[in-house]
Design a protein around this motif. Structure first.
Motif, PDB file in Angstrom:
ATOM      1  N   UNK A  76       0.835  -1.206   0.000  1.00 53.06           N
ATOM      2  CA  UNK A  76       0.000   0.000   0.000  1.00 53.06           C
ATOM      3  C   UNK A  76       0.865   1.249   0.000  1.00 53.06           C
ATOM      4  N   UNK A  77       1.991   1.195   0.684  1.00 51.03           N
ATOM      5  CA  UNK A  77       2.921   2.322   0.720  1.00 51.03           C
ATOM      6  C   UNK A  77       4.280   1.822   1.179  1.00 51.03           C
ATOM      7  N   UNK A  78       5.302   2.595   0.820  1.00 55.59           N
ATOM      8  CA  UNK A  78       6.673   2.291   1.233  1.00 55.59           C
ATOM      9  C   UNK A  78       7.295   3.582   1.747  1.00 55.59           C
ATOM     10  N   UNK A  79       7.905   3.516   2.914  1.00 52.66           N
ATOM     11  CA  UNK A  79       8.534   4.686   3.525  1.00 52.66           C
ATOM     12  C   UNK A  79       9.980   4.367   3.847  1.00 52.66           C
ATOM     13  N   UNK A  80      10.808   5.380   3.866  1.00 52.43           N
ATOM     14  CA  UNK A  80      12.177   5.215   4.318  1.00 52.43           C
ATOM     15  C   UNK A  80      12.202   5.306   5.838  1.00 52.43           C
ATOM     16  N   UNK A  81      12.904   4.389   6.486  1.00 51.74           N
ATOM     17  CA  UNK A  81      13.028   4.465   7.943  1.00 51.74           C
ATOM     18  C   UNK A  81      13.690   5.770   8.351  1.00 51.74           C
ATOM     19  N   UNK A  82      14.564   6.304   7.480  1.00 50.43           N
ATOM     20  CA  UNK A  82      15.252   7.567   7.778  1.00 50.43           C
ATOM     21  C   UNK A  82      14.285   8.750   7.872  1.00 50.43           C
ATOM     22  N   UNK A  83      13.067   8.580   7.367  1.00 51.07           N
ATOM     23  CA  UNK A  83      12.112   9.692   7.363  1.00 51.07           C
ATOM     24  C   UNK A  83      11.499   9.944   8.735  1.00 51.07           C
ATOM     25  N   UNK A  84      11.720   9.048   9.688  1.00 50.67           N
ATOM     26  CA  UNK A  84      11.022   9.149  10.970  1.00 50.67           C
ATOM     27  C   UNK A  84      12.005   9.101  12.136  1.00 50.67           C
ATOM     28  N   UNK A  85      11.685   9.871  13.165  1.00 49.22           N
ATOM     29  CA  UNK A  85      12.412   9.810  14.430  1.00 49.22           C
ATOM     30  C   UNK A  85      11.493   9.145  15.451  1.00 49.22           C
ATOM     31  N   UNK A  86      11.988   8.140  16.133  1.00 54.20           N
ATOM     32  CA  UNK A  86      11.180   7.346  17.058  1.00 54.20           C
ATOM     33  C   UNK A  86      11.239   7.939  18.454  1.00 54.20           C
ATOM     34  N   UNK A  87      10.106   8.037  19.102  1.00 55.92           N
ATOM     35  CA  UNK A  87      10.046   8.378  20.522  1.00 55.92           C
ATOM     36  C   UNK A  87       9.127   7.374  21.204  1.00 55.92           C
ATOM     37  N   UNK A  88       9.329   7.192  22.496  1.00 56.40           N
ATOM     38  CA  UNK A  88       8.513   6.238  23.242  1.00 56.40           C
ATOM     39  C   UNK A  88       9.165   4.879  23.396  1.00 56.40           C
ATOM     40  N   UNK A  89      10.206   4.608  22.626  1.00 57.13           N
ATOM     41  CA  UNK A  89      11.018   3.406  22.794  1.00 57.13           C
ATOM     42  C   UNK A  89      12.433   3.851  23.123  1.00 57.13           C
ATOM     43  N   UNK A  90      13.002   3.266  24.150  1.00 53.23           N
ATOM     44  CA  UNK A  90      14.286   3.756  24.645  1.00 53.23           C
ATOM     45  C   UNK A  90      15.444   3.477  23.703  1.00 53.23           C
ATOM     46  N   UNK A  91      15.347   2.398  22.928  1.00 50.41           N
ATOM     47  CA  UNK A  91      16.465   1.989  22.080  1.00 50.41           C
ATOM     48  C   UNK A  91      15.975   1.788  20.654  1.00 50.41           C
ATOM     49  N   UNK A  92      16.739   2.318  19.694  1.00 52.83           N
ATOM     50  CA  UNK A  92      16.485   2.045  18.283  1.00 52.83           C
ATOM     51  C   UNK A  92      17.511   1.022  17.822  1.00 52.83           C
ATOM     52  N   UNK A  93      17.012  -0.109  17.357  1.00 50.65           N
ATOM     53  CA  UNK A  93      17.898  -1.202  16.970  1.00 50.65           C
ATOM     54  C   UNK A  93      18.124  -1.168  15.465  1.00 50.65           C
ATOM     55  N   UNK A  94      19.389  -1.015  15.090  1.00 49.08           N
ATOM     56  CA  UNK A  94      19.774  -1.030  13.693  1.00 49.08           C
ATOM     57  C   UNK A  94      21.197  -1.533  13.568  1.00 49.08           C
ATOM     58  N   UNK A  95      21.527  -2.013  12.396  1.00 53.95           N
ATOM     59  CA  UNK A  95      22.873  -2.503  12.120  1.00 53.95           C
ATOM     60  C   UNK A  95      23.425  -1.698  10.962  1.00 53.95           C
TER      61      UNK A  95
END
Length: 636
Positions: free
Chosen positions: A208-227
């Motif tokens: 339905x849609x595709x977004x870049x993860x880079x387009x968003x800043x996460x709040x409410x979760x203490x850790x962002x997991x990425x490699x």
């Protein structure tokens, strides 16, 4: 005839002075130190200059500036940047070199930023930067074996990821479709897309849609997991298919939408072909990889890590999902009847072990976000496990809700492993919080006649009940361990009840609960049957979910004393101090949450939300890692 003229004393002095000056100038020029000085500076200034690149400034790095100065190209960079890029591209084709290639990476990156007001032009340079970065890493003419690990390789990877990300945003806004045969312009040539490879559970036509993860800043979760690695992390969204259509596992997927993490990898052939007008054309293949299954790709025999981000898609899913309905599920269970059941975060995968999360009173599956984020952030765990959750209205009686969980698990078993031969399915792990722990425990216990005998002196078979009511009561009060569940975790579970159910809040909550018609009908029939034969029970009316947590509930001491058929672990909160038995988490005291025989027991300094505590998440991670070992080889 000429007569010698004797120079005057003044002229002679001037000549000598001039000769002395020329000699000094010659010596000075030969010394090679004209205008060279050093001065003390703060070391951070030097580091800042050395760290400067086209990524973090509006100038090239010292490396590229030196390359330009050595070839007297500074002026052309300022006057005719596009001409210089074309010139360097031609030079690279004739005489490949890392210095030329790295200069092309930085200059196209800067030129794309300078052209921001002209998106079409900027996109050409972004795509060019992505291509040059890829060549820097993998072109065998300049990249030695294992060249991905050499100096500046990580920097080239950053240039590739960022420029490709900006190009993808441009392509989305410009309506460019990445279909085989598409030719995309770049500086001094083009890029042709030869093929697509989709390694996701859904086809691109279903997105339905595709977004870049880079387009968003996460709040409410203490850790962002990425490699860190190569590629662009994506958020892929698929709207749910109408009921009764589509795939076999559709009924176990989210009723609203599925949100997947993915990584886009652009594989480029490093030897260009010739296009129209002599343009150099690189061919490529666009690949979508599933980080839940793979974290690397292979390029010419080199193992390359993929850039992944599992947190942002999870946060996007939570932020765009309907609001949690924990209160509604408590007060009006019937209203949530159509959405109760077992759900999968991703479609079923037969080679992965299911781990099922069961929430507690006045809660919803969203309470597991921090836990799931931490576990999915472990590349090994997400390759070996699939994450499921059970949603249910918590106002229903506890053992009725347990019967719904059992039915859901048996249903998914009948759908995906009807023969009972799948070793991954037969190694299921369940994690329950609070009331969810009581539901979980009922999956791994044999009730025998004990629960029924606690409320009735008359065997169920002797009661004059409708068949529908009889079957319902059988499901609630008589159960055996599910053979495919092999380990469980209890978090802040009130095995012997909680005083909260007896206090003012509990009484008010109970008064507001409206039980489903099915249960009300069964309750009326049951009590009416007992009344006709002169039997009075120790309970009045059908208990609610809150009643089920009361220390006065006669069934809780029975199940607390019953053997648990599989290894189990306890995670318990203590408001005052970690590692100390006793105390309370504010809702459930230690005497209620402790069970003898646990394979492990961890006490964290926490309130009742112990399942969100970072040490509790690490403990579940440890348990899951141990669970992967052959049975009998786990640590005590």
């Amino acid at each position: 005839m000429r007569f010698p003229v004797k120079p005057s004393r003044g002229a002679s002095a001037w000549t000598a002075l001039r000769r002395l000056f020329l000699v000094a100038l010659l010596v000075f020029s030969l010394s090679g130190c004209a205008g060279v000085t050093v001065k003390p500076v703060d070391i951070s200034q030097r580091f800042e200059a050395l760290d400067r690149t086209a990524i973090n400034s509006d100038r090239p790095s010292e490396l590229t500036l030196a390359f330009l100065k050595q070839r007297d190209l500074n002026e052309q960079w300022e006057r005719d940047p596009e001409g210089l890029i074309a010139r360097l591209d031609a030079k690279y084709q004739d005489d490949p070199g890392l210095g030329t290639l790295f200069a092309l990476i930085e200059l196209t990156h800067l030129q794309a930023r300078r052209s921001a007001a002209q998106p079409d032009q900027a996109a050409v340079f972004d795509l060019s930067c992505a291509v040059y970065s890829y060549l820097f890493l993998f072109d065998p003419k300049v990249a030695p074996p294992q060249g991905y690990q050499r100096p500046n390789a990580r920097l080239a990877g950053e240039f590739h990821n960022r420029s490709l990300s900006r190009y993808l945003l441009y392509a989305r806004s410009a309506g460019i479709r990445f279909t085989p045969g598409a030719t995309l312009p770049r500086a001094a040539g083009a890029l042709e897309l030869k093929a697509r490879e989709i390694g996701l559970p859904f086809a691109p036509e279903e997105f339905a849609s595709v977004h870049l993860a880079y387009e968003y800043a996460v709040s409410g979760l203490d850790v962002t997991y990425g490699v860190p690695g190569l590629g662009v992390p994506l958020i892929v969204v698929r709207e749910s298919a109408p009921a009764g259509t589509g795939r076999a596992d559709e009924r176990f997927l989210s009723r609203v939408r599925q949100v997947l993490a993915a990584t886009l990898f652009l594989r480029i052939e490093t030897e260009p072909g010739s296009g129209r007008g002599g343009r150099r054309v690189y061919t490529s293949r666009l690949e979508l990889h599933d980080p839940m299954r793979e974290n690397t790709v292979t390029v010419d025999g080199i193992t390359v890590p993929l850039e992944t981000d599992t947190t942002t898609p999870l946060a996007w899913m939570a932020a765009t999902a309907p609001a949690p309905q924990g209160i509604k599920g408590l007060m009006d269970p019937q209203a949530l009847k159509d959405v109760q059941g077992l759900y999968m975060l991703q479609p079923f995968e037969k080679d992965k072990i299911p781990v099922v999360f069961v929430h507690g009173l006045i809660s919803s599956p969203m309470t597991w976000l921090a836990m799931v984020n931490g576990l999915m952030g472990d590349p090994e765990l997400r390759k070996r496990y699939q994450f499921w959750y059970f949603a249910y209205p918590t106002g229903n009686p506890v053992f009725y809700s347990a019967s719904l969980l059992r039915q859901s698990l048996e249903s998914v078993r009948a759908t995906f492993d009807p023969d009972g031969t799948n070793p991954a399915f037969n190694n299921m792990l369940i994690v329950g919080h609070s009331m969810g722990g009581l539901l979980t425990k009922a999956m791994v216990q044999d009730s025998g006649e004990a629960l029924w005998d606690a409320i009735s002196k008359v065997p169920l078979a002797e009661l004059p009940l409708d068949q529908e009511v009889r079957l319902l009561l059988e499901r609630i009060f008589f159960f055996k361990p599910l053979p495919f569940v092999t380990e469980v975790v209890f978090i802040a579970t009130p095995h012997r009840g909680s005083g909260m159910a007896l206090d003012t809040v509990g009484r008010i909550g109970k008064a507001l609960v409206t039980l489903p018609f099915t249960l009300a009908k069964a309750s009326a029939s049951f009590f009416s049957s007992l009344s006709r034969i002169g039997i009075k029970l120790p309970i009045e009316g059908l208990p609610t979910g809150i009643d089920g947590l009361s220390p006065k509930n006669p069934l809780l001491p029975l199940t607390a004393a019953m053997p648990v058929a599989v290894p189990f672990h306890s995670i318990i909160g203590n408001e005052d101090k970690a590692g100390v038995a006793g105390g309370t988490d504010g809702i459930v005291p230690y005497w209620s949450s402790h069970l003898d025989g646990a394979r492990s027991e961890l006490i964290v300094k926490s309130g009742h939300g112990a399942h969100e505590h970072p040490l509790a998440i690490r403990e579940v991670r440890r348990i899951m890692q141990e669970h992967l070992q052959p049975k009998g080889q786990g640590a005590p």
